[in-house]
Every structure is written in C-alpha cells, then in structure tokens.
Design a protein around this motif. Structure first.
Motif, PDB file in Angstrom:
ATOM      1  N   THR A   1     -17.190  -0.767   3.759  1.00 30.68           N
ATOM      2  CA  THR A   1     -16.820  -2.140   3.432  1.00 30.68           C
ATOM      3  C   THR A   1     -15.328  -2.231   3.113  1.00 30.68           C
ATOM      4  OG1 THR A   1     -17.417  -1.699   1.159  1.00 30.68           O
ATOM      5  CG2 THR A   1     -19.086  -2.745   2.529  1.00 30.68           C
ATOM      6  N   ARG A   2     -14.706  -1.072   2.838  1.00 29.82           N
ATOM      7  CA  ARG A   2     -13.284  -1.105   2.544  1.00 29.82           C
ATOM      8  C   ARG A   2     -12.457  -1.082   3.826  1.00 29.82           C
ATOM      9  NH1 ARG A   2     -12.426   3.788   0.525  1.00 29.82           N
ATOM     10  NH2 ARG A   2     -10.448   3.340  -0.452  1.00 29.82           N
ATOM     11  N   MET A   3     -13.093  -0.860   4.947  1.00 28.94           N
ATOM     12  CA  MET A   3     -12.356  -0.794   6.208  1.00 28.94           C
ATOM     13  C   MET A   3     -12.988  -1.771   7.185  1.00 28.94           C
ATOM     14  SD  MET A   3     -12.315   3.233   5.974  1.00 28.94           S
ATOM     15  CE  MET A   3     -11.787   3.925   4.426  1.00 28.94           C
TER      16      MET A   3
ATOM     17  N   ILE B   1       5.445   5.480   2.222  1.00 26.80           N
ATOM     18  CA  ILE B   1       5.493   4.510   1.135  1.00 26.80           C
ATOM     19  C   ILE B   1       4.944   3.176   1.625  1.00 26.80           C
ATOM     20  CG2 ILE B   1       7.018   3.344  -0.508  1.00 26.80           C
ATOM     21  CD1 ILE B   1       8.762   5.917  -0.228  1.00 26.80           C
ATOM     22  N   ASN B   2       3.834   2.817   1.039  1.00 24.77           N
ATOM     23  CA  ASN B   2       3.095   1.628   1.486  1.00 24.77           C
ATOM     24  C   ASN B   2       3.644   0.351   0.822  1.00 24.77           C
ATOM     25  OD1 ASN B   2       1.127   0.104   2.760  1.00 24.77           O
ATOM     26  ND2 ASN B   2      -0.458   0.559   1.239  1.00 24.77           N
ATOM     27  N   LYS B   3       3.171  -0.756   1.308  1.00 28.32           N
ATOM     28  CA  LYS B   3       3.486  -2.093   0.786  1.00 28.32           C
ATOM     29  C   LYS B   3       4.966  -2.414   0.945  1.00 28.32           C
ATOM     30  CE  LYS B   3      -0.429  -1.697  -2.370  1.00 28.32           C
ATOM     31  NZ  LYS B   3      -1.113  -2.116  -3.578  1.00 28.32           N
ATOM     32  N   ALA B   4       5.570  -1.852   2.004  1.00 28.90           N
ATOM     33  CA  ALA B   4       6.961  -2.209   2.296  1.00 28.90           C
ATOM     34  C   ALA B   4       6.920  -3.535   3.056  1.00 28.90           C
ATOM     35  CB  ALA B   4       7.628  -1.119   3.122  1.00 28.90           C
ATOM     36  N   ASP B   5       6.627  -4.593   2.326  1.00 28.46           N
ATOM     37  CA  ASP B   5       6.570  -5.927   2.930  1.00 28.46           C
ATOM     38  C   ASP B   5       7.083  -6.956   1.936  1.00 28.46           C
ATOM     39  OD1 ASP B   5       4.238  -6.313   1.194  1.00 28.46           O
ATOM     40  OD2 ASP B   5       3.088  -5.231   2.706  1.00 28.46           O
ATOM     41  N   GLY B   6       7.347  -8.157   2.426  1.00 28.60           N
ATOM     42  CA  GLY B   6       7.850  -9.238   1.564  1.00 28.60           C
ATOM     43  C   GLY B   6       9.094  -8.793   0.825  1.00 28.60           C
TER      44      GLY B   6
ATOM     45  N   TYR C   1       6.131   1.740   5.224  1.00 26.40           N
ATOM     46  CA  TYR C   1       5.281   0.952   6.127  1.00 26.40           C
ATOM     47  C   TYR C   1       4.505  -0.075   5.313  1.00 26.40           C
ATOM     48  CZ  TYR C   1       1.042   3.227   4.415  1.00 26.40           C
ATOM     49  OH  TYR C   1       0.018   3.652   3.620  1.00 26.40           O
ATOM     50  N   SER C   2       3.792  -0.926   6.027  1.00 21.28           N
ATOM     51  CA  SER C   2       2.894  -1.840   5.341  1.00 21.28           C
ATOM     52  C   SER C   2       1.520  -1.741   5.993  1.00 21.28           C
ATOM     53  CB  SER C   2       3.414  -3.279   5.431  1.00 21.28           C
ATOM     54  OG  SER C   2       2.394  -4.172   5.035  1.00 21.28           O
ATOM     55  N   GLY C   3       0.590  -1.211   5.234  1.00 16.77           N
ATOM     56  CA  GLY C   3      -0.774  -1.077   5.758  1.00 16.77           C
ATOM     57  C   GLY C   3      -1.372  -2.457   5.989  1.00 16.77           C
ATOM     58  N   TYR C   4      -1.024  -3.372   5.118  1.00 16.38           N
ATOM     59  CA  TYR C   4      -1.610  -4.710   5.175  1.00 16.38           C
ATOM     60  C   TYR C   4      -1.122  -5.476   6.394  1.00 16.38           C
ATOM     61  CZ  TYR C   4      -3.359  -9.169   3.525  1.00 16.38           C
ATOM     62  OH  TYR C   4      -4.029 -10.366   3.426  1.00 16.38           O
TER      63      TYR C   4
ATOM     64  N   GLY D   1      -3.673   9.536  -2.075  1.00 19.11           N
ATOM     65  CA  GLY D   1      -2.853   8.551  -2.786  1.00 19.11           C
ATOM     66  C   GLY D   1      -3.653   8.033  -3.961  1.00 19.11           C
ATOM     67  N   VAL D   2      -2.965   7.512  -4.950  1.00 17.31           N
ATOM     68  CA  VAL D   2      -3.672   7.030  -6.141  1.00 17.31           C
ATOM     69  C   VAL D   2      -4.533   5.809  -5.791  1.00 17.31           C
ATOM     70  CG1 VAL D   2      -2.071   7.875  -7.882  1.00 17.31           C
ATOM     71  CG2 VAL D   2      -1.635   5.660  -6.789  1.00 17.31           C
ATOM     72  N   PRO D   3      -5.598   5.569  -6.575  1.00 13.04           N
ATOM     73  CA  PRO D   3      -6.403   4.368  -6.323  1.00 13.04           C
ATOM     74  C   PRO D   3      -5.509   3.126  -6.409  1.00 13.04           C
ATOM     75  CG  PRO D   3      -7.478   5.786  -7.941  1.00 13.04           C
ATOM     76  CD  PRO D   3      -6.111   6.370  -7.685  1.00 13.04           C
ATOM     77  N   GLY D   4      -5.682   2.232  -5.478  1.00 11.35           N
ATOM     78  CA  GLY D   4      -4.854   1.023  -5.459  1.00 11.35           C
ATOM     79  C   GLY D   4      -3.591   1.201  -4.636  1.00 11.35           C
ATOM     80  N   GLY D   5      -3.348   2.413  -4.190  1.00  8.37           N
ATOM     81  CA  GLY D   5      -2.159   2.684  -3.370  1.00  8.37           C
ATOM     82  C   GLY D   5      -2.281   2.117  -1.963  1.00  8.37           C
ATOM     83  N   GLY D   6      -3.484   1.745  -1.603  1.00  7.68           N
ATOM     84  CA  GLY D   6      -3.690   1.132  -0.294  1.00  7.68           C
ATOM     85  C   GLY D   6      -4.279   2.075   0.734  1.00  7.68           C
ATOM     86  N   LYS D   7      -5.057   3.034   0.290  1.00  7.52           N
ATOM     87  CA  LYS D   7      -5.628   3.995   1.243  1.00  7.52           C
ATOM     88  C   LYS D   7      -6.565   3.311   2.230  1.00  7.52           C
ATOM     89  CE  LYS D   7      -7.212   6.723  -1.863  1.00  7.52           C
ATOM     90  NZ  LYS D   7      -6.564   5.941  -2.935  1.00  7.52           N
ATOM     91  N   SER D   8      -7.476   2.498   1.713  1.00  9.57           N
ATOM     92  CA  SER D   8      -8.452   1.919   2.647  1.00  9.57           C
ATOM     93  C   SER D   8      -7.779   0.925   3.582  1.00  9.57           C
ATOM     94  CB  SER D   8      -9.618   1.271   1.914  1.00  9.57           C
ATOM     95  OG  SER D   8      -9.221   0.759   0.704  1.00  9.57           O
ATOM     96  N   THR D   9      -6.874   0.115   3.050  1.00  6.78           N
ATOM     97  CA  THR D   9      -6.153  -0.837   3.903  1.00  6.78           C
ATOM     98  C   THR D   9      -5.383  -0.074   4.981  1.00  6.78           C
ATOM     99  OG1 THR D   9      -5.833  -2.113   1.878  1.00  6.78           O
ATOM    100  CG2 THR D   9      -4.591  -2.827   3.810  1.00  6.78           C
ATOM    101  N   SER D  10      -4.756   1.025   4.568  1.00 11.18           N
ATOM    102  CA  SER D  10      -3.963   1.811   5.510  1.00 11.18           C
ATOM    103  C   SER D  10      -4.850   2.461   6.558  1.00 11.18           C
ATOM    104  CB  SER D  10      -3.187   2.905   4.777  1.00 11.18           C
ATOM    105  OG  SER D  10      -2.359   2.331   3.800  1.00 11.18           O
TER     106      SER D  10
HETATM  107  P1  GDP Z   1      -7.088   2.131  -2.276  1.00 17.73           P
HETATM  108  O1  GDP Z   1      -7.723   2.018  -3.612  1.00 17.73           O
HETATM  109  O2  GDP Z   1      -6.051   3.194  -2.251  1.00 17.73           O
HETATM  110  O3  GDP Z   1      -8.077   2.270  -1.160  1.00 17.73           O
HETATM  111  O4  GDP Z   1      -6.295   0.748  -2.024  1.00 17.73           O
HETATM  112  P2  GDP Z   1      -6.683  -0.564  -1.226  1.00 17.73           P
HETATM  113  O5  GDP Z   1      -6.527  -0.364   0.232  1.00 17.73           O
HETATM  114  O6  GDP Z   1      -8.004  -1.067  -1.710  1.00 17.73           O
HETATM  115  O7  GDP Z   1      -5.524  -1.544  -1.676  1.00 17.73           O
HETATM  116  C1  GDP Z   1      -5.313  -1.916  -3.024  1.00 17.73           C
HETATM  117  C2  GDP Z   1      -4.678  -3.291  -3.065  1.00 17.73           C
HETATM  118  O8  GDP Z   1      -3.392  -3.241  -2.455  1.00 17.73           O
HETATM  119  C3  GDP Z   1      -5.454  -4.359  -2.314  1.00 17.73           C
HETATM  120  O9  GDP Z   1      -5.407  -5.536  -3.055  1.00 17.73           O
HETATM  121  C4  GDP Z   1      -4.721  -4.497  -1.008  1.00 17.73           C
HETATM  122  O10 GDP Z   1      -4.842  -5.782  -0.452  1.00 17.73           O
HETATM  123  C5  GDP Z   1      -3.293  -4.208  -1.437  1.00 17.73           C
HETATM  124  N1  GDP Z   1      -2.520  -3.633  -0.319  1.00 17.73           N
HETATM  125  C6  GDP Z   1      -2.882  -2.575   0.437  1.00 17.73           C
HETATM  126  N2  GDP Z   1      -1.952  -2.332   1.388  1.00 17.73           N
HETATM  127  C7  GDP Z   1      -0.981  -3.255   1.214  1.00 17.73           C
HETATM  128  C8  GDP Z   1       0.266  -3.531   1.875  1.00 17.73           C
HETATM  129  O11 GDP Z   1       0.661  -2.896   2.856  1.00 17.73           O
HETATM  130  N3  GDP Z   1       1.011  -4.545   1.391  1.00 17.73           N
HETATM  131  C9  GDP Z   1       0.610  -5.291   0.333  1.00 17.73           C
HETATM  132  N4  GDP Z   1       1.401  -6.263  -0.083  1.00 17.73           N
HETATM  133  N5  GDP Z   1      -0.548  -5.079  -0.312  1.00 17.73           N
HETATM  134  C10 GDP Z   1      -1.344  -4.078   0.115  1.00 17.73           C
END
Ligand code: GDP
Length: 364
Positions: free
Chosen positions: A141-143, A234-239, A273-276, A96-105
């Motif tokens: 540190t990202r996980m 598809i991440n960040k399916a929240d709020g 889904y929502s990784g967060y 996934g692209v940077p910022g897509g939420g890979k580490s959070t997921s």
């Molecule tokens: P990576 O660069 O792909 O590893 O992305 P990160 O995991 O660092 O996430 C990038 C940003 O997106 C961070 O600010 C996270 O807090 C935010 N983020 C990640 N997953 C979610 C999610 O499921 N929902 C929301 N709202 N934000 C998220």
C-alpha cells in the motif's frame, strides 16, 4: 476544602478510570490459523517459478518464511533447484530513516525501471516487525503505482525471528525471484542499525536515502551506515528545498572524503532527487549502471558476490547452531536454572556457561 465538582449533582461528569483498551492483535488468531499444507510438489514449485508464475513464487516464498520444519524442508529443496537459475540480477539495497521517503522513492524508482521493461522484486528486512507487529517495510500500500504493475513483485519483510533468520529468508527469496526472471531486486531496510549490515551482505549496490536540513536527530544515521553506502541520495530536492538539498549534498561529499578508499575503487557519489516528483531519478540509475560496468569489468562484482556467499555460509551455521542449542528442551531448563544462580551471584557466568555447554555437547 469543598470542591463543587465533587458534588453529587455533577457525578456524571467525573472522569472515571477507563477500561484498558484491548490489544490490537488478537492473541488467539495465530493459533487458530490452519497450518496449510504446501500445495505443490517440489518440482511443481520449481517449474512454476522458472515459468515466472507469480502465484507459485509467492507461495514458495511463504514456505521459505515458514517456521514449520516440513515447510522449510520443501523450501530448501526448491531453493537448491532454483540456485543454478539465480544470480542474473542487479541487487540494490535501499536504506534511510523512517519518513525519509523510502516507499515514495521505491515507487518512483520502480516506475522508472518499468518504463525500461525491467522486472523488479521489492523485498525488505525489518527485524523490528516482530515487536512492532505489522511490518511497515515492503508494504504494497506504500507503493501505489508499482503495486499494480505486472512486472513488479512486492513482498513485505519476513516477520518471525532474529535478524539473522529474517535476513536469511530474504536472501533465499532473492534466489527464487531471480529464478523467476526478476532482473532487478530492491532490498529495503530502515536506517537505524544492524539490519544494514545484513542488507549490505546481500546486495551489489547500496543506496542511502538522506534528507536536507532536518538536523541530526532526524537523520539518525550512524557513521558506520554512511560508510557502507555506495551512494548517498538526498531526497525531497523539490520546491524551495532544492538549494538546501544541494548544500547538504556538498556537506555529504566532504564527509565522504574523510572515509578510507573502498575496496572496489568506486568513489561513493552524492546526488539529489525528488522521489515524489520523479526528478533526478535517471541520474541515479545512470550512476548505478556506471558502477555495475566498472565492477563487472574489474572483476569486483563477482568477487563481492563470492565473499557474500562465504559470509552467508558462516551466518547460516551460526544461526542453526544457536537454534539447535537454544531449542533443546533440556538446555532450556538448565539455562533457566543457571541464570538464576548467576544473577544471585552464586556461580560465575563463566562456570555456568561451561556447565551448560558441557551438558549440550554430551547430549548431541
Ligand atoms: P518512508 O517512511 O521512508 O517510506 O517515507 P515515505 O515514502 O512514506 O515518505 C514520508 C513522507 O515524505 C510522505 O509524506 C511523502 O509524501 C513525503 N515525501 C516522500 N518523498 C518526497 C519528495 O520527494 N518530496 C517531498 N516534498 N515529499 C516527499
């Protein structure tokens, strides 16, 4: 014209040319680092790994990543002995692209697996890390939650060398992790290009993380990468993003319909889904289970792994031939000379290549 700010009394306010900032990486640091001897014998490494000793596993991975021939030699022997104990895991690629939420997921996915008593190794392929210095992938540190779990082993991307080299090291690390009893392996990469092909050739299932409503420029995902995915999640399916995510899911499903059917007979799925917030994650793993059952039953699972082994045999040959060729001091000198001649239009590129290769074949 007389500019008041140039007056002698304001001299102290003048903006001077700054001093160039020092490089963030001390160029001498690498040279100063002592070349540590491997601490154990081959058998001690193998025994430690088979017992699931994480410290020994980590040190063995360090040997795999090392560019020193004496380290590689031991690493290869350790890998050879671990090979019969490998293969018993589900290997999942995540891109996934940077910022897509890979580490959070990955943190959330990992915790989901921890709750099911799984043992998870998180590895990464980031061929750019040599350029950017300081790999971002697979960084502990990202996980935050996962990194303190005793059943999780997180290892950043090997940084040295070509994509082929980096990928081979990650693949060898998979073998060691499996021998150490890890039953799930994640291989993370950044969704920007070639590294996906390398990851796909070492995993059983490939997940592509996407975002909704960000426009094409952020998605930056090439069609080829979408085609490789066994699922788009598809991440960040929240709020207030839930509806947008669902809409995007529909669009991705439509797009996937246009692709030719896969060899496995599996129809790639699209989930939100929502990784967060950790929602929708069970569905993702249920889907992966479904795939695994289907692929094992049809024999595709094993077929794909055998194909991958074949692919890696050729990749290793390619890589080692190139290393042998370009690492030859005589060849290095001729190449430099011929390159100049080709650039100056004095010799054709074909003739230059032929001359260099002739010299190489004579020298071996
Ligand atoms: P990576 O660069 O792909 O590893 O992305 P990160 O995991 O660092 O996430 C990038 C940003 O997106 C961070 O600010 C996270 O807090 C935010 N983020 C990640 N997953 C979610 C999610 O499921 N929902 C929301 N709202 N934000 C998220």
């Amino acid at each position: 014209m007389n500019h008041i700010e140039n007056d002698e009394q304001y001299k102290g306010l003048a903006v001077n040319k700054g001093v160039a900032s020092p490089p963030t990486i001390n160029p001498y640091l690498k040279k100063q680092r002592r070349e540590r001897k491997p601490e154990y014998s081959v058998n001690e490494y193998v025994e430690g790994i088979l017992k699931g000793d994480i410290t020994i596993l980590s040190q063995a991975v360090t040997l795999v990543e090392s560019t020193l021939p004496q380290h590689s030699k031991i690493a290869q022997e350790v890998i050879e002995k671990c090979l019969p104990h490998s293969g018993n895991s589900l290997r999942i690629g995540i891109t996934g692209v940077p910022g897509g939420g890979k580490s959070t997921s990955i943190d959330s996915f990992g915790m989901h697996l921890m709750a099911r008593n799984k043992k998870l190794a998180v590895l990464a392929i980031d061929p750019s890390s040599e350029l950017t210095k300081g790999s971002i992938l697979g960084d502990k540190t990202r996980m935050e939650q996962l990194s303190i779990q005793k059943n999780a082993f997180i290892r950043p991307s090997p940084s040295a060398g070509s994509l082929g080299g980096v990928a081979r090291k990650t693949r060898e690390t998979i073998i060691l992790c499996e021998a150490a009893g890890f039953d799930t392996i994640f291989v993370e990469t950044v969704g920007v290009g070639q590294s996906e092909t390398a990851v796909r050739s070492m995993v059983d299932f490939f997940l592509l993380i996407q975002l909704a409503g960000t426009g094409d420029e952020l998605q930056g995902i090439k069609r080829g990468i979408m085609e490789m995915a066994d699922a788009i999640i598809i991440n960040k399916a929240d709020g207030n993003n839930v509806d947008k995510a669902k809409l995007a899911a529909g669009q991705f499903r439509n797009a996937l319909h246009l692709f030719p059917p896969t060899e496995s007979g599996w129809i790639p799925k699209v989930l939100t889904y929502s990784g967060y917030y950790g929602t929708g994650i069970k569905d993702i793993f249920d889907m992966i289970d479904e795939y695994e059952s289907m692929a094992r039953e049809s024999g595709y699972f094993l077929h794909k792994r055998n194909q991958q082994n074949k692919y890696w045999m050729y990749e290793t040959i390619d890589e080692q031939l190139k290393d042998h060729f370009y690492g030859n001091p005589e060849i290095k000198a001729i190449i430099e000379n011929k390159e100049g001649l080709v650039m100056g239009g004095e010799v054709s590129s074909f003739i230059a290549a032929k001359d260099i290769l002739d010299r190489y074949f004579k020298s071996i």
